[in-house]
Design a protein around this motif. Structure first.
Motif: not given
Length: 175
Positions: A98-124
């Motif tokens: 399981f993954v908490d929906v709030r962690d999933c939302a935070l991951a999406h937000l950080r994926a937009l905000q953090l330059p080092e996230a671009k062009n990556n895939c992330f397992i939650l």
């Protein structure tokens, strides 16, 4: 990840990571929903390769649970309803991630905000839990009218599939 056929899975002790893909053409078939998700993600990465100025991030959560914005028939709400409505008489010897929906939302937000996230895939992912533990947590609602099974079915517990490497999401997204 959960739809990865045995033939496509890494050999233990090698863990699943973002380099493994489900095979939508596998001989035993694949359901429409997971197949469509796999094909859509592959198409997005193919597009990105031919258009390098186009940046993408993909988030691969395991089963998302947590507070729902509304009541409905979503998969997560349906899972909890089915666990509590008395339709199961025994607890199966299975496990889930399981993954908490709030962690999933935070991951999406950080994926937009953090330059080092671009062009990556992330397992939650955090860890697998036995369904007997999940049903044990939900059984406290039996005194309020829920009908969560408390009898363990026959068989042995299975923690199969707990070899998942989510180090990229921890390092980059801090999730």
């Amino acid at each position: 990840m959960q739809n990865l056929a045995k033939e496509d899975a890494p050999v233990p002790p090698t863990a699943y990571n973002e380099t493994y893909w489900s095979n939508p053409d596998r001989p035993e078939g694949m359901g429409s929903y997971p197949k469509s998700k796999t094909l859509a993600e592959k198409a997005a990465w193919d597009y990105q390769k031919t258009n390098p100025g186009f940046n993408i991030v993909t988030i691969l959560p395991c089963f998302i649970m947590g507070p729902a914005p509304c009541l409905g028939d979503g998969t997560s709400v349906g899972y909890v309803k089915a666990a509590m409505d008395g339709s199961k008489t025994e607890i199966p010897h299975e496990s889930m991630s399981f993954v908490d929906v709030r962690d999933c939302a935070l991951a999406h937000l950080r994926a937009l905000q953090l330059p080092e996230a671009k062009n990556n895939c992330f397992i939650l992912y955090n860890q697998r839990v036995l369904l007997r533990d999940v049903d044990g947590w939900l059984a406290k609602f039996n005194e309020k009218g829920a009908k969560v099974p408390t009898k363990l079915g026959e068989g042995k517990d299975s923690m199969a599939g707990d070899l998942i490497d989510n180090s990229r999401s921890k390092k980059v997204l801090k999730i």
